[in-house]
Design a protein around this motif. Structure first.
Motif, PDB file in Angstrom:
ATOM      1  N   VAL A  24       0.844  -1.199   0.000  1.00  0.00           N
ATOM      2  CA  VAL A  24       0.000   0.000   0.000  1.00  0.00           C
ATOM      3  C   VAL A  24       0.881   1.252   0.000  1.00  0.00           C
ATOM      4  O   VAL A  24       0.655   2.188  -0.774  1.00  0.00           O
ATOM      5  N   LEU A  64      -6.969   3.545  -1.185  1.00  0.00           N
ATOM      6  CA  LEU A  64      -6.050   2.691  -0.424  1.00  0.00           C
ATOM      7  C   LEU A  64      -6.570   2.335   0.965  1.00  0.00           C
ATOM      8  O   LEU A  64      -6.227   1.282   1.500  1.00  0.00           O
ATOM      9  N   PHE A  67      -7.893  -1.198   1.878  1.00  0.00           N
ATOM     10  CA  PHE A  67      -6.902  -2.270   2.022  1.00  0.00           C
ATOM     11  C   PHE A  67      -6.381  -2.350   3.446  1.00  0.00           C
ATOM     12  O   PHE A  67      -5.952  -3.415   3.892  1.00  0.00           O
ATOM     13  N   ILE A  68      -6.362  -1.217   4.127  1.00  0.00           N
ATOM     14  CA  ILE A  68      -5.875  -1.205   5.503  1.00  0.00           C
ATOM     15  C   ILE A  68      -6.991  -1.583   6.475  1.00  0.00           C
ATOM     16  O   ILE A  68      -6.799  -2.394   7.379  1.00  0.00           O
ATOM     17  N   TYR A 110       2.589   6.948   6.545  1.00  0.00           N
ATOM     18  CA  TYR A 110       2.571   7.034   5.079  1.00  0.00           C
ATOM     19  C   TYR A 110       2.708   8.490   4.627  1.00  0.00           C
ATOM     20  O   TYR A 110       3.508   8.826   3.765  1.00  0.00           O
TER      21      TYR A 110
END
Lengths: 239, 536
Positions: A24, A64, A67-68, A110
């Motif tokens: 990711v 994204l 996905f987490i 991130y």
């Protein structure tokens, strides 16, 4: 508080132990980096690059986040560790907050990589610092809202993929609801546009902080976390 | 084996779905033609639906296991919380706090504008702003500005229209594009402001020459002081209608007369400019009505009494707005009122053989005006059938701005005889031109009021017969509007965003490309592989 911190710590360790977190992050930096490069190349105005880029980052984060968040509870339910968690002295609110801040911290890590872009801008140009600060504040609020929705939907199923897709659809709806609003008359238009994540994010990227937008995001975050706690408390519904 | 295939198939669908959603949305966000974007988005959504169908069993199981009775018990509690949050958001949307952190304060409205918006809030008027704009980034600054107005006031409704997509709407509001010469690019940039059935238009684009890379080229640019123009327009549409009184009882112009010399058409045209028109007979009232915004004295045949002059004098002194139209050959004499202000009138008439209406020297044609608010936007000539001179005296009162507005040509003269046998200049008795036939006077008073006085040596130019010809109507309306003091907000500084250019060389471009797009993401993947390998 200690309970929350230990959950956050566990979550972060768990993320970085799995390969997903890196994939990711790779996508985030690769696509984000490419767009940053394009904006610098096309816009060539140090004051306007970051507003464009942060707007794009809001969009990228929406793709994204699922996905987490998809594995947050779905996985625990599938492996049965949720029972352990629920029978421990940790309260439901602490669990939800721990998971929420854990995911948020991951996204902050991130996001911290994008500071590299800022360094480039400050070396090559003279960016306007105000809109950058407000843009990051807005991005953190937006991302928090994404995560809160992701947590709620992750609680509803033990299948990670279903959870991820549900989150993606929900975020998509909140993202495009403003455009859908354009096809309606008032007051429906006003209501739909008010619910749009995009509309509330726009002012932040321009350098404006408006209490209206802050309260909107806090409401979305608060309500979703509240629902998550309720859902977790009623264990019967969460087999 | 079959299961494995299914899993692979599912993975492909997930990946395709994500790609379609991503490209579709990006397309809609970035490209002009949205159709492809919507098709891709649609495909993505089909993929989402397919995945749902694929996991139908799981969805069914979920729905089956979900305990609805417990759920409904909780739902009322949740609805109460939701209700509270909706109320909080409703209140918040009326704004508490908004701050602008850009270095130039690009989104900060001036104090003048903010005060104006506060005033509007008190009056509870609804304002609609329609911004007709082409999709050019330069015009976005104006859109941002308009959004600030909207954010500051809940009474403002803002609609943004691309006239190329809605040409009928542009036609309805009579919005025109501005273009470069020789068939160059044409752009729209007009703000229509509507309130109380009134309409104001603010154009934000202008055409100018700019130096581009050593060459001078025509360019479309944003006007300066757009905020001032918009705020002034808002001020004009939100003000209630102004009231004009026509003084009567001395053989003044007849507002109901449909004949050539009457003023019935003129009255309608004035009313169209957002005025309420009424008549007043000064001796019966003993004063000028207190709601009077403009008092017009339209070519009286008989003289005003000293008592009436007293009323007029007092009215002017206290910040009155007076428009006086005169005619030659009549007995009415306004010198007792006007001499004090440095103006002298007579009942003689002006002859202009050089510039006249269809070679009739007693109808001077004015083609050039002095620079003044009244005449600055006047494009056409104006003619004055039999006009009397309005003279500015050498001795002017203090603190008064007095300007000649219209003058006849240098070959004109003031004819001293009232019935000359022949129109000929007599150097002894006639006064040589150019002759001033209109003056405007302004004096600012301490109490924020101002005295405004316009004297025109003619009234026939505004009669039913002449009003629609040439620039006569504009001339009259401009004069009335100026006397009425149609508001302009002044003192709003324009803010053009600075461009902070990034100086790029090929080397710098390569540096950004390699570090951002390749090295940084690659480091992340290496870190991931390293940790994964260590854990194994």
């Amino acid at each position: 508080m200690n309970n929350i911190l230990s959950i956050i710590k566990k979550e972060i360790n768990h993320y970085f132990a799995s390969f997903v977190a890196y994939v990711v992050l790779f996508v985030f930096l690769f696509v984000g980096g490419y767009y940053f490069y394009i904006y610098v190349f096309e816009v060539r105005d140090a004051a306007r690059v970051m507003p464009f880029f942060l707007n794009f980052m809001g969009f990228l984060a929406f793709l994204l986040t699922p996905f987490i968040t998809m594995r947050l509870f779905s996985e625990e339910k599938k492996t049965g560790t949720i029972e352990l968690l629920l029978t421990s002295p940790i309260t439901e609110t602490q669990i939800i907050l721990g998971k929420f801040f854990g995911a948020l911290l991951l996204f902050l890590i991130y996001t911290s990589f994008t500071l590299y872009y800022l360094i480039i801008l400050f070396i090559f140009g003279r960016p306007d610092i105000g809109p950058i600060i407000t843009g990051y504040i807005g991005f953190i609020l937006l991302e928090s809202a994404y995560i809160a929705i992701g947590i709620l939907l992750s609680l509803t199923t033990k299948n990670q993929i279903v959870s991820g897709i549900l989150t993606l659809i929900a975020l998509l709806v909140f993202w495009i609801i403003g455009w859908i609003g354009n096809y309606f008359g008032r007051p429906m238009q006003d209501i739909l546009q008010y619910l749009s994540f995009l509309k509330h994010f726009e002012d932040f990227t321009k350098g404006i902080i408006d209490s209206k937008h802050v309260i909107f995001y806090l409401t979305v975050i608060g309500f979703n976390l509240f629902l998550s706690v309720r859902l977790l408390e009623s264990r019967e519904t969460v087999k | 084996m079959e299961k494995l295939k299914n899993i692979e198939f599912e993975r492909i669908i997930i990946v395709m779905t994500l790609i379609f959603l991503f490209i579709g949305l990006s397309w809609i966000l970035i490209a002009d033609n949205n159709l492809v974007g919507f098709i891709l988005l649609g495909l993505g959504l089909v993929g989402v639906g397919f995945l749902f169908f694929f996991h139908l069993e799981q969805v069914k199981k979920f729905l089956k296991e979900f305990q609805w009775d417990v759920f409904t018990q909780k739902i009322s509690y949740i609805l109460i919380i939701l209700g509270i949050l909706v109320v909080v958001n409703l209140i918040a949307s009326k704004r508490f706090f908004r701050t602008d952190l850009t270095s130039e304060g690009r989104f900060t409205l001036s104090d003048h504008t903010i005060n104006l918006l506060k005033e509007i809030k008190k009056s509870e008027k609804k304002i609609k702003m329609i911004f007709f704009r082409s999709e050019v980034s330069m015009i976005s600054t104006v859109e941002d500005l308009l959004k600030e107005y909207k954010a500051r006031s809940s009474q403002i409704e803002l609609e943004i229209v691309d006239p190329d997509r809605k040409p009928q709407m542009a036609k309805e509001y009579n919005v025109r594009s501005i273009g470069l010469p020789y068939g160059g690019q044409r752009l729209f940039g007009s703000v229509i402001i509507l309130c109380n059935g009134l309409k104001e238009e603010v154009d934000v684009l202008k055409f100018d020459y700019r130096q581009v890379g050593g060459r001078v080229q025509p360019q479309l640019l944003l006007k300066e002081n757009i905020e001032k123009d918009i705020s002034s327009a808002i001020l004009r549409v939100t003000k209630s209608k102004k009231k004009i009184y026509f003084s009567s009882g001395h053989g003044e112009v007849d507002l109901e007369d449909d004949e050539k010399t009457g003023w019935s058409t003129t009255k309608i045209k004035i009313a169209d400019e957002n005025y309420i028109i009424d008549k007043v007979y000064l001796p019966s009232l003993g004063k000028v009505p207190s709601d009077c915004d403009v008092l017009i004295i339209g070519a009286p045949q008989k003289n005003y009494s000293p008592r009436e002059f007293e009323i007029l004098d007092k009215y002017l002194d206290e910040g009155g707005h007076l428009l006086i139209l005169l005619e030659p050959f009549v007995k009415a004499d306004f010198n007792p009122l006007l001499n004090k202000w440095g103006i002298r009138t007579s009942n003689k008439f002006v002859v202009d053989p050089k510039s006249s209406y269809w070679f009739q020297p007693i109808i001077p044609l004015i083609t050039e005006y002095s620079f003044h608010k009244i005449t600055e936007k006047l494009k056409f000539a104006t003619f004055f059938p039999t006009v009397t001179p309005v003279e500015i005296l050498d001795k002017k009162p203090q603190g008064v701005d007095i300007q000649p507005i219209a003058r006849t040509s240098d070959e004109s003269w003031v004819e001293s005889e009232s019935r000359p046998k022949e129109l000929k200049f007599n150097p002894g008795s006639d006064k040589k031109g150019p002759i001033t036939i209109m003056v405007a006077l302004e004096k600012k008073l301490d109490n924020n009021k101002d005295i405004r006085l316009v004297v025109i040596g003619d009234s026939d130019f505004a009669s039913n017969y002449s009003i629609s010809s040439y620039g006569n109507l504009d001339f009259l309306l401009n004069a009335i509007n100026w006397v009425a003091g149609k508001e302009e907000l002044i003192g709003i500084r324009s803010k053009t965003p600075q461009i902070r250019e990034i100086m790029l060389t090929q080397q710098k471009i390569n540096f950004i490309l390699y570090t951002c797009v390749f090295i940084l993401p690659a480091l992340v993947i290496f870190a991931g592989v390293f940790i994964w390998w260590r854990r194994r």
